[in-house]
Design an enzyme around this catalytic site. Structure first.
Site, PDB file in Angstrom:
ATOM      1  CE1 TYR A 176      -3.405  -2.806   0.227  1.00  0.00           C
ATOM      2  CE2 TYR A 176      -3.995  -2.099   2.658  1.00  0.00           C
ATOM      3  CZ  TYR A 176      -4.243  -2.708   1.502  1.00  0.00           C
ATOM      4  OH  TYR A 176      -5.172  -3.526   1.445  1.00  0.00           O
ATOM      5  N   GLY A 206     -17.648  -1.038  -3.466  1.00  0.00           N
ATOM      6  CA  GLY A 206     -18.321  -1.703  -4.100  1.00  0.00           C
ATOM      7  C   GLY A 206     -17.682  -1.799  -5.662  1.00  0.00           C
TER       8      GLY A 206
END
Length: 301
Positions: A69, A221
């Site tokens: 990350y 999503g």
């Protein structure tokens, strides 16, 4: 009571092995920029540090991260180290290994089993730890995870890792892992508007085994790593208005309603959104609202 006064305790507690955590945690992916990895604009360092400290102030004691990350100028692990070290005894930091990005941010080949020790040691170095609380093996199209998970089990026996999890897996991979060592969590992609029979089955199996199911991109999503979702279904928006909250909070509340073993790890680079995400753990959806939301998770074909 306002979002600013609700703490993660309101979401309830689940245990990762012998480590109790509140069911609302924090995902570190979006600390590094406007989108994950090298896809967006790098974040303001002070703001990202403020986000982490605010999350902990609000009772978050479960942070999900990874050495891969990072953006051009920010590393999630380094930010966590700077903001939160020395770490409190109740703070659980979960990381994942397997994927690899080079110094330019480009994705490399999936790690071999013998390379995982280097991944673990890099997380240890960046976080300033002498052991990792939980390490997930993130599967990348491997047909079998036995060798990779076995390599991590050896590192667990050596004291570098306390507990193990797996990510991006199917039921047969969970069965493989359980033959080798205890599994405390499964991280799979899972969202209200993204029905997938495999992930629904993983959710069920984890409940049966007493394993935490930790969805990622539950708020984003289909937008995934690029951005938070902003194309919410009208049903989500209607229920959000009825509760006086944001659609993202409804998505988090629905996620937590999928079982007492489900942990949410919404991420953000905005200090104001941290309080909103944590407050979602106190939302109580009605039976009718759950029926309407559950209908969005049923495949249409």
């Amino acid at each position: 009571m306002t979002a600013e006064t609700i703490t993660a305790e309101a979401s309830g507690t689940f245990t990762l092995g012998d480590l109790p955590v509140h069911r609302i945690g924090f995902g570190a992916m979006r600390l590094t920029g406007s989108a994950a990895f090298h896809l967006g604009t790098p974040s303001d360092r002070a703001r990202s540090i403020a986000v982490l400290r605010r999350a902990v102030e609000l009772g978050v004691n479960h942070i999900d991260t990874a050495a891969f990350y990072f953006s051009a100028t920010r590393s999630a692990n380094e930010l966590i180290n700077t903001a939160l070290a020395p770490y409190t005894d109740d703070l659980v930091i979960t990381t994942k290994v397997g994927p690899f990005r080079d110094y330019y941010g480009e994705w490399g080949d999936a790690a071999r089993p013998d390379q995982l020790r280097g991944h673990v040691e890099e997380n240890l170095r960046q976080l300033g730890r002498d052991h990792l609380d939980v390490v997930n093996f993130r599967r990348q199209n491997q047909d079998s995870i036995a060798e990779h998970f076995g390599a991590l089990a050896e590192l667990r026996a050596a004291g570098l890792i306390r507990h193990l999890g797996i990510s991006g897996v199917q039921p047969r991979h969970l069965a493989e892992a359980l033959e080798i060592a205890p599994v405390v969590c499964v991280q799979n992609r899972y969202a209200l508007d993204r029905p997938d029979p495999v992930d629904d089955e993983m959710l069920r199996l984890c409940g049966e085994h007493g394993i935490a199911f930790v969805p990622f991109f539950a708020v984003a999503g289909n937008a995934g790593a690029r951005a938070a979702a902003d194309d919410h279904d009208d049903t989500v928006r209607d229920i959000a208005r009825a509760h006086g909250v944001s659609p993202a909070q409804i998505r988090i509340a629905w996620t937590l309603n999928q079982g007492p073993h489900v942990l949410a790890i919404p991420g953000t680079g905005n200090p104001d959104h941290v309080a909103e995400n944590v407050a979602a753990g106190a939302l109580r959806l009605t039976a009718d609202e759950l029926v309407r939301l559950n209908a969005l998770h049923i495949p249409t074909n």
